[in-house]
Every structure is written in C-alpha cells, then in structure tokens.
Design a protein around this motif. Structure first.
Motif, short mmCIF file in Angstrom:
data_model
loop_
_atom_site.label_atom_id
_atom_site.label_comp_id
_atom_site.label_asym_id
_atom_site.label_seq_id
_atom_site.Cartn_x
_atom_site.Cartn_y
_atom_site.Cartn_z
N ASP A 96 0.82 -1.21 0.00
CA ASP A 96 0.00 0.00 0.00
C ASP A 96 0.85 1.26 0.00
OD1 ASP A 96 -2.25 -1.53 -0.09
OD2 ASP A 96 -2.75 -1.34 2.03
N LEU A 97 2.03 1.21 0.62
CA LEU A 97 2.92 2.36 0.55
C LEU A 97 3.40 2.58 -0.88
CD1 LEU A 97 4.50 4.61 1.95
CD2 LEU A 97 6.30 2.94 2.46
N ASP A 98 3.71 1.51 -1.58
CA ASP A 98 4.13 1.63 -2.98
C ASP A 98 3.01 2.23 -3.83
OD1 ASP A 98 6.60 0.58 -2.40
OD2 ASP A 98 6.09 -1.46 -3.01
N ARG A 99 1.76 1.91 -3.50
CA ARG A 99 0.63 2.51 -4.22
C ARG A 99 0.58 4.03 -4.01
NH1 ARG A 99 -4.42 -0.89 -2.25
NH2 ARG A 99 -5.54 0.64 -3.53
N LEU A 100 0.93 4.47 -2.81
CA LEU A 100 0.95 5.92 -2.57
C LEU A 100 2.07 6.60 -3.37
CD1 LEU A 100 0.16 6.82 1.16
CD2 LEU A 100 -1.26 7.02 -0.87
N PHE A 101 3.21 5.93 -3.47
CA PHE A 101 4.28 6.49 -4.29
C PHE A 101 3.84 6.59 -5.75
CE2 PHE A 101 7.31 5.53 -0.84
CZ PHE A 101 8.08 6.68 -0.89
N GLY A 102 3.08 5.59 -6.21
CA GLY A 102 2.56 5.66 -7.57
C GLY A 102 1.57 6.80 -7.74
N LEU A 103 0.76 7.04 -6.71
CA LEU A 103 -0.21 8.15 -6.77
C LEU A 103 0.50 9.50 -6.79
CD1 LEU A 103 -3.23 8.93 -6.63
CD2 LEU A 103 -3.01 8.96 -4.14
N ALA A 104 1.64 9.59 -6.08
CA ALA A 104 2.38 10.86 -6.02
C ALA A 104 3.14 11.14 -7.32
CB ALA A 104 3.37 10.83 -4.86
N SER A 105 3.35 10.12 -8.13
CA SER A 105 4.10 10.31 -9.37
C SER A 105 3.22 10.93 -10.45
CB SER A 105 4.63 8.96 -9.88
OG SER A 105 5.57 8.41 -8.98
N GLU A 106 3.84 11.71 -11.29
CA GLU A 106 3.18 12.28 -12.46
C GLU A 106 3.94 11.85 -13.70
OE1 GLU A 106 2.89 16.46 -11.95
OE2 GLU A 106 1.69 16.33 -10.12
N GLU A 107 3.29 11.95 -14.85
CA GLU A 107 3.92 11.48 -16.08
C GLU A 107 5.23 12.21 -16.37
OE1 GLU A 107 1.30 11.58 -19.37
OE2 GLU A 107 -0.15 10.18 -18.49
N ASP A 108 5.25 13.51 -16.12
CA ASP A 108 6.45 14.28 -16.43
C ASP A 108 7.42 14.39 -15.26
OD1 ASP A 108 4.69 15.79 -14.98
OD2 ASP A 108 5.08 17.68 -16.03
N SER A 109 7.02 13.90 -14.09
CA SER A 109 7.92 13.93 -12.93
C SER A 109 7.63 12.76 -11.99
CB SER A 109 7.77 15.26 -12.17
OG SER A 109 6.42 15.41 -11.71
N PRO A 110 7.96 11.55 -12.43
CA PRO A 110 7.71 10.38 -11.57
C PRO A 110 8.66 10.34 -10.38
CG PRO A 110 8.96 9.74 -13.50
CD PRO A 110 8.61 11.18 -13.70
N VAL A 111 8.18 9.75 -9.30
CA VAL A 111 9.04 9.55 -8.14
C VAL A 111 9.96 8.36 -8.44
CG1 VAL A 111 9.15 9.09 -5.67
CG2 VAL A 111 7.24 10.43 -6.61
N ALA A 112 11.26 8.62 -8.41
CA ALA A 112 12.23 7.59 -8.78
C ALA A 112 13.24 7.40 -7.65
CB ALA A 112 12.94 7.98 -10.07
N GLY A 113 14.07 6.39 -7.81
CA GLY A 113 15.10 6.12 -6.80
C GLY A 113 14.53 5.76 -5.45
N ILE A 114 13.36 5.14 -5.45
CA ILE A 114 12.69 4.80 -4.18
C ILE A 114 13.49 3.71 -3.48
CG2 ILE A 114 10.58 3.91 -3.13
CD1 ILE A 114 9.08 5.00 -5.58
N ARG A 115 13.81 3.93 -2.24
CA ARG A 115 14.57 2.94 -1.47
C ARG A 115 14.07 2.92 -0.03
NH1 ARG A 115 18.63 5.48 1.66
NH2 ARG A 115 19.10 7.64 1.07
N GLU A 116 14.29 1.79 0.62
CA GLU A 116 13.85 1.63 2.00
C GLU A 116 14.84 2.31 2.94
OE1 GLU A 116 12.41 -1.95 5.05
OE2 GLU A 116 12.72 -2.32 2.90
N VAL A 117 14.31 2.97 3.95
CA VAL A 117 15.12 3.62 4.98
C VAL A 117 14.68 3.12 6.34
CG1 VAL A 117 15.55 5.68 3.56
CG2 VAL A 117 13.56 5.62 5.09
N ASP A 118 15.44 3.48 7.36
CA ASP A 118 15.14 3.03 8.72
C ASP A 118 13.78 3.55 9.17
OD1 ASP A 118 15.25 2.11 11.32
OD2 ASP A 118 16.64 3.67 12.00
N ALA A 119 12.89 2.62 9.61
CA ALA A 119 11.56 3.01 10.05
C ALA A 119 11.52 3.43 11.51
CB ALA A 119 10.57 1.87 9.81
N GLY A 120 12.59 3.22 12.25
CA GLY A 120 12.61 3.62 13.65
C GLY A 120 11.95 2.61 14.56
N THR A 121 11.73 3.00 15.79
CA THR A 121 11.22 2.09 16.82
C THR A 121 9.75 1.71 16.63
OG1 THR A 121 10.69 3.98 18.25
CG2 THR A 121 12.86 2.97 18.53
N LEU A 122 9.01 2.47 15.83
CA LEU A 122 7.60 2.16 15.62
C LEU A 122 7.38 1.05 14.60
CD1 LEU A 122 6.10 5.78 15.70
CD2 LEU A 122 5.81 3.98 17.42
#
Length: 262
Positions: free
Chosen positions: A180-206
């Motif tokens: 579902d998080l990947d779906r949000l990244f897809g929603l944030a992308s636009e044809e002329d400016s897609p979100v790229a270089g997506i990588r996992e980072v530390d999520a912290g204690t939660l």
C-alpha cells in the motif's frame, strides 16, 4: 507323485507337524580338538578348536538384533522418521512466523494520527491555500486507499517558506503495508515527474516500513517524497529543500509525535 509307502511325511494341517523357523540359522561344522584321525584319514593342519567334535556354530542372521533377538530397524523406517521430523520442524517454524506476524498486526492495527499545532520544530499552516491543498490530496488518496480516518497538514519551517512540509495519509487495518505504501508512491508520481530512486530507509522504533524517493521539479531541483506504512497507518510526506537522509530523519520525528496506538 504320491508319497512312497511307509513315508513319514506329515501334512501342514497335522497338529504334530514340526514348525520350521521363519529365518534360517547358519550351521558351520567345526573340527574337534586334537583327536587321532581314523585309519586312512589324513590329519588337517590347524583343525584345533575349543569346540568338541561336531560342534555347531550358530551365527546371527543380519536383520536381527543380537541383544534382544528383535528385528533391527529397517532403512525405510529411519527415512520415514527423518522425513516426519523435518516436516514437524518446518511446521513449527511456520507457526512461529505466523505467530510473530499476528502479534505485529495486533500491536499496530489500532492506530490514530493527529495534526498538532507544532511538531518537530515546525508550525501548522492554517491558511486557506494549505487547507485547499490538503482537502484535494485527501480526496485523491481516499480514492486509492480505503482509510477509516484520513488526515493531512501543511507545516511551515522557520528557516524559510520553501521548506514547508506537506503530509497526507490515514489509518486503517493494513494487511500488506509495503504494497500500500508503494501505491501511494505511484499516486504521487506524475507522467512528467515520476518519483524515482525509491529505497527503504530506517523506520525507527515504531516499526513497519519506510521508503524515500525523489521527483524533479522546476528549476532542476529534486523534491523528496518519504512515507511510512504499518498495519494500522499510512502516511506520505513531501519535503522540499532537503536531502533524502534529512527528510527521513524528520519524518521519523514527526511520526513519533503524531502516531498513537491503543
């Protein structure tokens, strides 16, 4: 052919018949001790033995247990035990994994998100433009993810108006947080400016999963998108004027302040 006259053969149905052992016994004739051979018979060298003349050597037959006379364990039986043991080990490991996953769902599913007036050194923007932007984003996100409760906020940075942070997301029971998080990244992308270089980072204690990526904006700048998802909440943030590492750190601080679990 009928039995010869006077034959002592007995039928299998005869109660007095002699029962033959089911497994053979090896009979080995050993020579007796040093005894003078009969006339005309040559002495055999090395024939000395502790057995009396004509003694019988009874040798255990393979397949029998020499200690108790019981049958030895067959190879097929040992293989079955190994297979059953392996299946049991895999089943127990699977149960442990399922138990761990179930515990995470129970721990995270009942979540609540707030939008405080101040968070992580940022102040909530109460302007009409900020409210209109958030309402638009909430409508778009709710069409993609069925939130029980959705929220959004714009936070201004005292360092400058070009560093305002925009957050949107909501709470619901999430079975597959990363999907579902990947779906949000897809929603944030636009044809002329897609979100790229997506990588996992530390999520912290939660816990859960947190990812960041970038999208090009006017002037050759990069806009950072960072979001988190767990079994009870999903949020996406836009962080202009910051690096990926700086944005990830800020989102962890914001998450710690606005996310609560029952």
């Amino acid at each position: 052919m009928p039995d010869a006259p006077g034959s002592d053969r007995r039928s299998a149905a005869d109660p007095g018949a002699i029962e033959i052992a089911s497994e053979p016994i090896v009979l080995t004739q050993r020579p007796g001790p040093d005894v003078e051979p009969a006339p005309g018979v040559e002495r055999v060298s090395g024939a000395e033995s502790a057995h009396p003349t004509g003694a019988v050597d009874i040798t255990p037959i393979p397949g029998r247990d020499a200690d108790d006379g019981g049958p030895a364990e067959r190879p097929s039986s040992r293989r079955r035990k190994i297979v059953l043991g392996s299946v049991l080990a895999v089943a127990l490991a699977g149960a442990a994994v399922m138990g761990s996953a179930g515990w995470r769902v129970l721990q995270q599913k009942d979540a609540a998100l707030t939008a405080p007036a101040e968070v992580a050194g940022l102040a909530r923007d109460e302007s009409e433009g900020a409210r209109s932007t958030i309402e638009y984003l909430r409508t778009a996100v709710n069409a993609e993810v069925d939130f029980a409760e959705s929220y959004g906020a714009v936070y201004t940075d005292p360092a400058g108006p070009d560093r305002s942070v925009l957050l949107f997301g909501g709470t619901t029971l999430v079975w597959q947080p990363e999907r579902d998080l990947d779906r949000l990244f897809g929603l944030a992308s636009e044809e002329d400016s897609p979100v790229a270089g997506i990588r996992e980072v530390d999520a912290g204690t939660l816990g859960g999963v947190m990812k960041c990526g970038t999208a090009p904006v006017q002037g050759g700048e990069q806009l950072v998108f960072c979001g988190w998802a767990d079994h009870g909440s999903i949020t996406m943030g836009m962080f202009p004027g910051r690096s990926v590492d700086e944005s990830a750190t800020l989102l962890r601080d914001i998450r710690s302040a606005i996310l609560t679990r029952n």
